[in-house]
Write a protein that holds these residues in place. Sequence first.
Motif, PDB file in Angstrom:
ATOM      1  N   GLY A 141      -3.165 -75.002 -79.470  1.00  0.00           N
ATOM      2  CA  GLY A 141      -2.012 -75.216 -78.599  1.00  0.00           C
ATOM      3  C   GLY A 141      -0.707 -74.842 -79.280  1.00  0.00           C
ATOM      4  N   LYS A 142      -0.551 -75.218 -80.565  1.00  0.00           N
ATOM      5  CA  LYS A 142       0.651 -74.855 -81.309  1.00  0.00           C
ATOM      6  C   LYS A 142       0.730 -73.347 -81.508  1.00  0.00           C
ATOM      7  CE  LYS A 142       1.546 -79.100 -83.704  1.00  0.00           C
ATOM      8  NZ  LYS A 142       2.727 -79.508 -84.389  1.00  0.00           N
ATOM      9  N   MET A 143      -0.413 -72.715 -81.752  1.00  0.00           N
ATOM     10  CA  MET A 143      -0.446 -71.268 -81.897  1.00  0.00           C
ATOM     11  C   MET A 143       0.037 -70.612 -80.598  1.00  0.00           C
ATOM     12  SD  MET A 143      -3.740 -68.791 -82.798  1.00  0.00           S
ATOM     13  CE  MET A 143      -4.541 -70.028 -83.741  1.00  0.00           C
ATOM     14  N   LEU A 144      -0.432 -71.111 -79.459  1.00  0.00           N
ATOM     15  CA  LEU A 144      -0.021 -70.561 -78.163  1.00  0.00           C
ATOM     16  C   LEU A 144       1.464 -70.762 -77.900  1.00  0.00           C
ATOM     17  CD1 LEU A 144      -3.008 -71.355 -75.792  1.00  0.00           C
ATOM     18  CD2 LEU A 144      -2.073 -69.105 -76.346  1.00  0.00           C
ATOM     19  N   SER A 145       2.020 -71.914 -78.326  1.00  0.00           N
ATOM     20  CA  SER A 145       3.447 -72.129 -78.099  1.00  0.00           C
ATOM     21  C   SER A 145       4.285 -71.134 -78.903  1.00  0.00           C
ATOM     22  CB  SER A 145       3.840 -73.575 -78.418  1.00  0.00           C
ATOM     23  OG  SER A 145       3.724 -73.835 -79.798  1.00  0.00           O
ATOM     24  N   VAL A 146       3.855 -70.806 -80.122  1.00  0.00           N
ATOM     25  CA  VAL A 146       4.557 -69.802 -80.930  1.00  0.00           C
ATOM     26  C   VAL A 146       4.421 -68.428 -80.276  1.00  0.00           C
ATOM     27  CG1 VAL A 146       4.542 -68.586 -83.146  1.00  0.00           C
ATOM     28  CG2 VAL A 146       4.353 -71.071 -83.092  1.00  0.00           C
ATOM     29  N   LEU A 147       3.229 -68.110 -79.790  1.00  0.00           N
ATOM     30  CA  LEU A 147       3.000 -66.808 -79.151  1.00  0.00           C
ATOM     31  C   LEU A 147       3.758 -66.682 -77.833  1.00  0.00           C
ATOM     32  CD1 LEU A 147      -0.812 -66.266 -79.840  1.00  0.00           C
ATOM     33  CD2 LEU A 147       1.139 -65.292 -81.065  1.00  0.00           C
ATOM     34  N   GLU A 148       3.942 -67.796 -77.139  1.00  0.00           N
ATOM     35  CA  GLU A 148       4.706 -67.744 -75.890  1.00  0.00           C
ATOM     36  C   GLU A 148       6.180 -67.452 -76.174  1.00  0.00           C
ATOM     37  OE1 GLU A 148       5.480 -70.258 -71.792  1.00  0.00           O
ATOM     38  OE2 GLU A 148       4.554 -71.268 -73.489  1.00  0.00           O
ATOM     39  N   LYS A 149       6.723 -68.066 -77.216  1.00  0.00           N
ATOM     40  CA  LYS A 149       8.126 -67.818 -77.569  1.00  0.00           C
ATOM     41  C   LYS A 149       8.350 -66.366 -78.000  1.00  0.00           C
ATOM     42  CE  LYS A 149       9.016 -72.529 -79.025  1.00  0.00           C
ATOM     43  NZ  LYS A 149       9.034 -73.420 -80.182  1.00  0.00           N
ATOM     44  N   ARG A 150       7.406 -65.820 -78.771  1.00  0.00           N
ATOM     45  CA  ARG A 150       7.603 -64.473 -79.313  1.00  0.00           C
ATOM     46  C   ARG A 150       7.157 -63.354 -78.373  1.00  0.00           C
ATOM     47  NH1 ARG A 150       6.845 -63.964 -85.616  1.00  0.00           N
ATOM     48  NH2 ARG A 150       7.724 -61.980 -85.005  1.00  0.00           N
ATOM     49  N   TYR A 151       6.054 -63.573 -77.635  1.00  0.00           N
ATOM     50  CA  TYR A 151       5.475 -62.487 -76.842  1.00  0.00           C
ATOM     51  C   TYR A 151       5.272 -62.831 -75.372  1.00  0.00           C
ATOM     52  CZ  TYR A 151       4.380 -60.629 -81.460  1.00  0.00           C
ATOM     53  OH  TYR A 151       4.465 -60.170 -82.742  1.00  0.00           O
ATOM     54  N   GLY A 152       5.529 -64.059 -74.994  1.00  0.00           N
ATOM     55  CA  GLY A 152       5.325 -64.465 -73.606  1.00  0.00           C
ATOM     56  C   GLY A 152       3.863 -64.728 -73.261  1.00  0.00           C
ATOM     57  N   ILE A 153       3.025 -64.968 -74.261  1.00  0.00           N
ATOM     58  CA  ILE A 153       1.595 -65.228 -74.043  1.00  0.00           C
ATOM     59  C   ILE A 153       1.395 -66.721 -73.844  1.00  0.00           C
ATOM     60  CG2 ILE A 153      -0.693 -65.110 -75.106  1.00  0.00           C
ATOM     61  CD1 ILE A 153       0.313 -62.656 -76.670  1.00  0.00           C
ATOM     62  N   ARG A 154       0.934 -67.113 -72.654  1.00  0.00           N
ATOM     63  CA  ARG A 154       0.705 -68.534 -72.356  1.00  0.00           C
ATOM     64  C   ARG A 154      -0.729 -68.967 -72.593  1.00  0.00           C
ATOM     65  NH1 ARG A 154       3.532 -67.885 -66.913  1.00  0.00           N
ATOM     66  NH2 ARG A 154       5.655 -67.539 -67.597  1.00  0.00           N
ATOM     67  N   LYS A 155      -1.652 -68.012 -72.489  1.00  0.00           N
ATOM     68  CA  LYS A 155      -3.056 -68.316 -72.772  1.00  0.00           C
ATOM     69  C   LYS A 155      -3.722 -67.054 -73.302  1.00  0.00           C
ATOM     70  CE  LYS A 155      -4.819 -67.470 -68.114  1.00  0.00           C
ATOM     71  NZ  LYS A 155      -5.597 -68.000 -67.032  1.00  0.00           N
ATOM     72  N   PHE A 156      -4.865 -67.240 -73.973  1.00  0.00           N
ATOM     73  CA  PHE A 156      -5.581 -66.107 -74.549  1.00  0.00           C
ATOM     74  C   PHE A 156      -6.346 -65.368 -73.460  1.00  0.00           C
ATOM     75  CE2 PHE A 156      -5.106 -68.842 -78.318  1.00  0.00           C
ATOM     76  CZ  PHE A 156      -4.484 -67.932 -79.153  1.00  0.00           C
ATOM     77  N   ALA A 157      -6.308 -64.043 -73.526  1.00  0.00           N
ATOM     78  CA  ALA A 157      -7.016 -63.219 -72.551  1.00  0.00           C
ATOM     79  C   ALA A 157      -8.523 -63.302 -72.773  1.00  0.00           C
ATOM     80  CB  ALA A 157      -6.555 -61.767 -72.651  1.00  0.00           C
ATOM     81  N   SER A 158      -8.944 -63.450 -74.033  1.00  0.00           N
ATOM     82  CA  SER A 158     -10.366 -63.556 -74.336  1.00  0.00           C
ATOM     83  C   SER A 158     -10.545 -64.271 -75.664  1.00  0.00           C
ATOM     84  CB  SER A 158     -11.025 -62.176 -74.382  1.00  0.00           C
ATOM     85  OG  SER A 158     -10.490 -61.426 -75.449  1.00  0.00           O
ATOM     86  N   GLN A 159     -11.798 -64.611 -75.913  1.00  0.00           N
ATOM     87  CA  GLN A 159     -12.147 -65.261 -77.170  1.00  0.00           C
ATOM     88  C   GLN A 159     -13.287 -64.483 -77.796  1.00  0.00           C
ATOM     89  OE1 GLN A 159     -12.822 -69.530 -77.079  1.00  0.00           O
ATOM     90  NE2 GLN A 159     -14.560 -69.312 -78.447  1.00  0.00           N
ATOM     91  N   THR A 160     -13.180 -64.226 -79.088  1.00  0.00           N
ATOM     92  CA  THR A 160     -14.220 -63.520 -79.814  1.00  0.00           C
ATOM     93  C   THR A 160     -14.800 -64.460 -80.843  1.00  0.00           C
ATOM     94  OG1 THR A 160     -13.018 -61.448 -79.556  1.00  0.00           O
ATOM     95  CG2 THR A 160     -14.699 -61.501 -81.253  1.00  0.00           C
ATOM     96  N   ARG A 161     -16.140 -64.567 -80.852  1.00  0.00           N
ATOM     97  CA  ARG A 161     -16.805 -65.397 -81.854  1.00  0.00           C
ATOM     98  C   ARG A 161     -17.368 -64.479 -82.932  1.00  0.00           C
ATOM     99  NH1 ARG A 161     -21.297 -66.427 -83.939  1.00  0.00           N
ATOM    100  NH2 ARG A 161     -22.454 -65.145 -82.465  1.00  0.00           N
ATOM    101  N   LEU A 162     -17.010 -64.755 -84.177  1.00  0.00           N
ATOM    102  CA  LEU A 162     -17.535 -64.000 -85.308  1.00  0.00           C
ATOM    103  C   LEU A 162     -18.299 -64.945 -86.219  1.00  0.00           C
ATOM    104  CD1 LEU A 162     -14.451 -61.784 -86.248  1.00  0.00           C
ATOM    105  CD2 LEU A 162     -16.482 -61.116 -84.966  1.00  0.00           C
ATOM    106  N   ASP A 163     -19.273 -64.417 -86.919  1.00  0.00           N
ATOM    107  CA  ASP A 163     -20.061 -65.222 -87.845  1.00  0.00           C
ATOM    108  C   ASP A 163     -19.184 -65.670 -89.011  1.00  0.00           C
ATOM    109  OD1 ASP A 163     -22.192 -65.377 -90.291  1.00  0.00           O
ATOM    110  OD2 ASP A 163     -23.116 -65.821 -88.336  1.00  0.00           O
ATOM    111  N   PRO A 164     -19.330 -66.886 -89.486  1.00  0.00           N
ATOM    112  CA  PRO A 164     -18.519 -67.372 -90.606  1.00  0.00           C
ATOM    113  C   PRO A 164     -18.668 -66.531 -91.879  1.00  0.00           C
ATOM    114  CG  PRO A 164     -19.616 -69.207 -89.557  1.00  0.00           C
ATOM    115  CD  PRO A 164     -20.158 -67.962 -88.926  1.00  0.00           C
TER     116      PRO A 164
END
Length: 163
Positions: free
Chosen positions: A128-151
């Motif tokens: 949520g904090k990451m999204l608030s920073v991205l909204e201020k800088r780029y206007g992104i309110r939610k992620f378009a997609s999610q990618t799962r990678l192996d640890p």
Amino acid sequence: MAKGLPEKCRKCAMLSAEQAQVLHGKEGDNCWNPGVCYSRRSYVRHRDRINQTRSRKRKEGRLEQISVEFEPLSQLVYGVLVVYRKAGADTPVHAIAAEIWQGQEKIAIVPAVHCGGLVPSQVHTYVGKMLSVLEKRYGIRKFASQTRLDPDLCPLHPCPLKA
């Protein structure tokens, strides 16, 4: 026009290599040539598939590639959440990162952070904090997609998995 394979070679290709060597080797008609026969026999057995693949590649090479210029697509800014976790529903999140894209070009990243020791609600709070920073800088309110990678692909050093 290419000349066809002799009927003798077509029949020979259907035999096992041992049978063909007995029939056409020193004890047979002496036409067995190891430098030629192995590849020729393989080609005869698989020629339909080989020719089909060649034909498909020729047709694909002749296809016209059409590029579509679409201004809104090139101006679109979106975010992708990258989650490092093992496959499965109940596996813990190892690390989280984000990528910011404009059209087809990556323009920024949020570096990965380890989530070891965080409970799920804390991971959600961080996202949520990451999204608030991205909204201020780029206007992104939610992620378009999610990618799962192996640890194992975690880019952080030091990493508890690589210790």
